[in-house]
Design a protein around this motif. Sequence first.
Motif, PDB file in Angstrom:
ATOM      1  N   GLY A 188      -0.191  -5.074  10.327  1.00  0.00           N
ATOM      2  CA  GLY A 188       0.191  -5.960   9.453  1.00  0.00           C
ATOM      3  C   GLY A 188       0.212  -5.588   8.042  1.00  0.00           C
ATOM      4  N   LEU A 189      -0.517  -4.113   7.770  1.00  0.00           N
ATOM      5  CA  LEU A 189      -0.616  -3.614   6.442  1.00  0.00           C
ATOM      6  C   LEU A 189       0.925  -3.177   5.927  1.00  0.00           C
ATOM      7  CD1 LEU A 189      -2.338  -2.909   4.198  1.00  0.00           C
ATOM      8  CD2 LEU A 189      -2.453  -0.428   5.177  1.00  0.00           C
ATOM      9  N   PRO A 190       1.360  -3.620   4.885  1.00  0.00           N
ATOM     10  CA  PRO A 190       2.624  -3.494   4.283  1.00  0.00           C
ATOM     11  C   PRO A 190       2.626  -2.103   3.717  1.00  0.00           C
ATOM     12  CG  PRO A 190       1.705  -4.998   2.684  1.00  0.00           C
ATOM     13  CD  PRO A 190       0.754  -4.812   4.029  1.00  0.00           C
ATOM     14  N   VAL A 191       2.433  -0.809   4.192  1.00  0.00           N
ATOM     15  CA  VAL A 191       2.233   0.319   3.825  1.00  0.00           C
ATOM     16  C   VAL A 191       3.509   0.931   3.796  1.00  0.00           C
ATOM     17  CG1 VAL A 191       1.718   1.263   6.286  1.00  0.00           C
ATOM     18  CG2 VAL A 191       0.874   2.324   4.086  1.00  0.00           C
ATOM     19  N   VAL A 192       3.708   1.827   2.810  1.00  0.00           N
ATOM     20  CA  VAL A 192       4.703   2.991   2.700  1.00  0.00           C
ATOM     21  C   VAL A 192       4.351   4.200   2.523  1.00  0.00           C
ATOM     22  CG1 VAL A 192       6.858   3.642   1.148  1.00  0.00           C
ATOM     23  CG2 VAL A 192       5.870   0.915   1.269  1.00  0.00           C
ATOM     24  N   ILE A 193       4.857   5.337   3.403  1.00  0.00           N
ATOM     25  CA  ILE A 193       4.266   6.608   3.314  1.00  0.00           C
ATOM     26  C   ILE A 193       5.264   7.383   2.315  1.00  0.00           C
ATOM     27  CG2 ILE A 193       3.860   8.506   4.564  1.00  0.00           C
ATOM     28  CD1 ILE A 193       3.160   6.665   7.084  1.00  0.00           C
ATOM     29  N   LEU A 194       4.884   7.939   1.518  1.00  0.00           N
ATOM     30  CA  LEU A 194       5.562   8.839   0.691  1.00  0.00           C
ATOM     31  C   LEU A 194       5.412  10.237   0.774  1.00  0.00           C
ATOM     32  CD1 LEU A 194       6.050   6.791  -2.843  1.00  0.00           C
ATOM     33  CD2 LEU A 194       7.636   6.922  -0.781  1.00  0.00           C
ATOM     34  N   ARG A 195       6.249  11.187   1.156  1.00  0.00           N
ATOM     35  CA  ARG A 195       6.082  12.569   1.324  1.00  0.00           C
ATOM     36  C   ARG A 195       6.765  13.349   0.134  1.00  0.00           C
ATOM     37  NH1 ARG A 195       6.806  12.664   8.150  1.00  0.00           N
ATOM     38  NH2 ARG A 195       4.750  11.524   8.252  1.00  0.00           N
ATOM     39  N   CYS A 221       9.414  14.002  14.261  1.00  0.00           N
ATOM     40  CA  CYS A 221       7.959  13.882  14.376  1.00  0.00           C
ATOM     41  C   CYS A 221       7.041  14.919  14.859  1.00  0.00           C
ATOM     42  CB  CYS A 221       8.078  12.736  15.673  1.00  0.00           C
ATOM     43  SG  CYS A 221       8.683  11.128  15.108  1.00  0.00           S
ATOM     44  N   ALA A 222       7.562  16.078  14.556  1.00  0.00           N
ATOM     45  CA  ALA A 222       6.723  17.337  14.719  1.00  0.00           C
ATOM     46  C   ALA A 222       5.876  17.597  13.556  1.00  0.00           C
ATOM     47  CB  ALA A 222       7.600  18.457  15.208  1.00  0.00           C
ATOM     48  N   LEU A 223       4.593  17.405  13.793  1.00  0.00           N
ATOM     49  CA  LEU A 223       3.627  17.411  12.432  1.00  0.00           C
ATOM     50  C   LEU A 223       3.013  18.659  12.353  1.00  0.00           C
ATOM     51  CD1 LEU A 223       2.469  13.703  12.204  1.00  0.00           C
ATOM     52  CD2 LEU A 223       4.460  14.794  11.016  1.00  0.00           C
ATOM     53  N   SER A 224       2.598  19.112  11.558  1.00  0.00           N
ATOM     54  CA  SER A 224       2.001  20.439  11.237  1.00  0.00           C
ATOM     55  C   SER A 224       0.453  20.583  11.590  1.00  0.00           C
ATOM     56  CB  SER A 224       2.103  21.228   9.841  1.00  0.00           C
ATOM     57  OG  SER A 224       1.245  22.415   9.893  1.00  0.00           O
ATOM     58  N   THR A 225       0.017  21.601  12.432  1.00  0.00           N
ATOM     59  CA  THR A 225      -1.433  21.732  12.531  1.00  0.00           C
ATOM     60  C   THR A 225      -1.873  23.110  11.876  1.00  0.00           C
ATOM     61  OG1 THR A 225      -1.160  22.673  14.746  1.00  0.00           O
ATOM     62  CG2 THR A 225      -1.614  20.386  14.670  1.00  0.00           C
ATOM     63  N   GLU A 226      -0.846  23.673  11.101  1.00  0.00           N
ATOM     64  CA  GLU A 226      -1.168  25.033  10.646  1.00  0.00           C
ATOM     65  C   GLU A 226      -2.292  25.471   9.778  1.00  0.00           C
ATOM     66  OE1 GLU A 226      -0.087  28.816  10.490  1.00  0.00           O
ATOM     67  OE2 GLU A 226       1.259  27.378  11.408  1.00  0.00           O
ATOM     68  N   SER A 227      -2.817  24.097   8.929  1.00  0.00           N
ATOM     69  CA  SER A 227      -3.941  24.163   8.089  1.00  0.00           C
ATOM     70  C   SER A 227      -4.662  23.079   8.277  1.00  0.00           C
ATOM     71  CB  SER A 227      -3.592  24.558   6.633  1.00  0.00           C
ATOM     72  OG  SER A 227      -2.873  23.360   6.160  1.00  0.00           O
ATOM     73  N   PHE A 250       0.674  -1.097  -0.101  1.00  0.00           N
ATOM     74  CA  PHE A 250      -0.143  -0.022  -0.028  1.00  0.00           C
ATOM     75  C   PHE A 250       0.975   1.374  -0.041  1.00  0.00           C
ATOM     76  CE2 PHE A 250      -4.328   1.510   1.156  1.00  0.00           C
ATOM     77  CZ  PHE A 250      -4.145   2.879   1.196  1.00  0.00           C
ATOM     78  N   ILE A 251       0.601   1.831  -1.046  1.00  0.00           N
ATOM     79  CA  ILE A 251       1.751   3.208  -1.062  1.00  0.00           C
ATOM     80  C   ILE A 251       0.644   4.355  -0.750  1.00  0.00           C
ATOM     81  CG2 ILE A 251       3.165   4.719  -2.707  1.00  0.00           C
ATOM     82  CD1 ILE A 251       4.082   1.899  -2.001  1.00  0.00           C
ATOM     83  N   HIS A 252       0.661   5.058   0.375  1.00  0.00           N
ATOM     84  CA  HIS A 252       0.067   6.291   0.537  1.00  0.00           C
ATOM     85  C   HIS A 252       0.996   7.618   0.473  1.00  0.00           C
ATOM     86  CE1 HIS A 252      -2.459   8.687   3.175  1.00  0.00           C
ATOM     87  NE2 HIS A 252      -1.250   9.013   4.063  1.00  0.00           N
ATOM     88  N   ILE A 253       0.260   8.324  -0.422  1.00  0.00           N
ATOM     89  CA  ILE A 253       0.996   9.630  -1.008  1.00  0.00           C
ATOM     90  C   ILE A 253       0.613  10.743  -0.016  1.00  0.00           C
ATOM     91  CG2 ILE A 253       1.126  11.116  -2.863  1.00  0.00           C
ATOM     92  CD1 ILE A 253       2.243   8.258  -3.416  1.00  0.00           C
ATOM     93  N   SER A 254       1.484  11.158   0.753  1.00  0.00           N
ATOM     94  CA  SER A 254       1.559  12.190   1.910  1.00  0.00           C
ATOM     95  C   SER A 254       1.945  13.388   1.122  1.00  0.00           C
ATOM     96  CB  SER A 254       2.048  11.757   3.240  1.00  0.00           C
ATOM     97  OG  SER A 254       2.054  12.512   4.053  1.00  0.00           O
ATOM     98  N   THR A 255       2.918  14.288   2.114  1.00  0.00           N
ATOM     99  CA  THR A 255       3.300  15.487   1.622  1.00  0.00           C
ATOM    100  C   THR A 255       4.470  15.962   2.624  1.00  0.00           C
ATOM    101  OG1 THR A 255       2.845  17.876   1.110  1.00  0.00           O
ATOM    102  CG2 THR A 255       1.326  16.663   2.643  1.00  0.00           C
ATOM    103  N   THR A 256       5.321  16.711   1.937  1.00  0.00           N
ATOM    104  CA  THR A 256       6.421  17.424   3.181  1.00  0.00           C
ATOM    105  C   THR A 256       5.529  18.540   3.668  1.00  0.00           C
ATOM    106  OG1 THR A 256       7.131  18.763   1.288  1.00  0.00           O
ATOM    107  CG2 THR A 256       8.216  16.724   1.732  1.00  0.00           C
ATOM    108  N   GLY A 257       4.381  18.938   3.471  1.00  0.00           N
ATOM    109  CA  GLY A 257       3.417  19.730   4.170  1.00  0.00           C
ATOM    110  C   GLY A 257       3.171  19.291   5.570  1.00  0.00           C
ATOM    111  N   VAL A 258       3.384  18.120   5.940  1.00  0.00           N
ATOM    112  CA  VAL A 258       2.946  17.628   7.159  1.00  0.00           C
ATOM    113  C   VAL A 258       3.875  18.126   8.360  1.00  0.00           C
ATOM    114  CG1 VAL A 258       1.771  15.671   6.168  1.00  0.00           C
ATOM    115  CG2 VAL A 258       4.182  15.434   7.016  1.00  0.00           C
ATOM    116  N   TYR A 259       5.304  18.330   8.037  1.00  0.00           N
ATOM    117  CA  TYR A 259       6.067  18.718   8.828  1.00  0.00           C
ATOM    118  C   TYR A 259       5.971  20.280   9.542  1.00  0.00           C
ATOM    119  CZ  TYR A 259       9.091  14.882   7.238  1.00  0.00           C
ATOM    120  OH  TYR A 259       9.430  13.439   7.031  1.00  0.00           O
ATOM    121  N   LYS A 260       5.980  20.309  10.841  1.00  0.00           N
ATOM    122  CA  LYS A 260       5.981  21.684  11.306  1.00  0.00           C
ATOM    123  C   LYS A 260       7.368  22.184  11.265  1.00  0.00           C
ATOM    124  CE  LYS A 260       4.749  23.645  15.789  1.00  0.00           C
ATOM    125  NZ  LYS A 260       4.487  23.475  17.133  1.00  0.00           N
TER     126      LYS A 260
END
Length: 297
Positions: free
Chosen positions: A159-166, A133-139, A111-121
Amino acid sequence: MTFKGKTVLVTGATGFVGSSVVARLIEEGAYVRAFVRASSNLASLNNIINVNIFVGEFGNKIDVQAAVKGVQVVIHCAATGSPDREEAYSVNLDASTNMFDAALSEGCRRFIHISTTGVYKLSGQAVIDETDCALSTESVYADSKSKADVAAIEYFSRGLPVVILRPALVLGTHFSSVWGSKVPRAIRQGKFPIAGDGMGIFPYVHIRSLVKSILTAALVDSAPGEIINVVDGHSTWMEYVEPIAHRPIPSIPLDKAPPIFLNKARFSAEKASVLLGHTAVCTFEDAVGEINRFIDN
């Protein structure tokens, strides 16, 4: 390993990233199932042959389960940048959780989960890597996407073989591309200001190198459980806006500017290089030239 003969589900398949992933998967010999809503504009898929269109709603768990049934790989590109809180959480968090749950129950192999570098604080650090691990709550966008990442990590533990791409800001040409079409057209119209001298960092990735890394992440054994920044390089907001503008560029005071315009941090791409062999496919200047040609037509 290859995609030949594999069934791959792509969400957000009518969008910029999703349709680019679909086209490349078809070239690689995959059977592609495109999960689209009844209201979706299918123009991006019209010229791609052999795509199986699955119409459903992410909020409907029966639809999601049916979409995932029988697929080996899920590439989850669907997202919204809407500022509406209810819509953002419904699409970016709740729909993602439905997808994780269905993929786990169906035994999907990746499972490829497309995230974003926008999650970083953005808190003044010079370099941000995946251990931050500091994640943004800016929006609502950043908060909903970061909460979906947390959910993905929890599903990996189950057990889900997930990859998070940012990915960083995605360059390339497509009518729905934010940074390759929508913002450039606003720049041309003098409706997109920069903050101060425009020297804030503009982190970017080109769509072709992003798609290559997405497909690699779906195949390599070292990727599951990893969070991976996908970045080609770093420029500045002025270097992005000025070649497109062809007119005086409006500015906003620094104290009124969104944090993204003031960012001085760079995003580490070392993990993407090591695990996925990620490399840039073109220079920043060539990517901006491509955008100019696209919006000129």
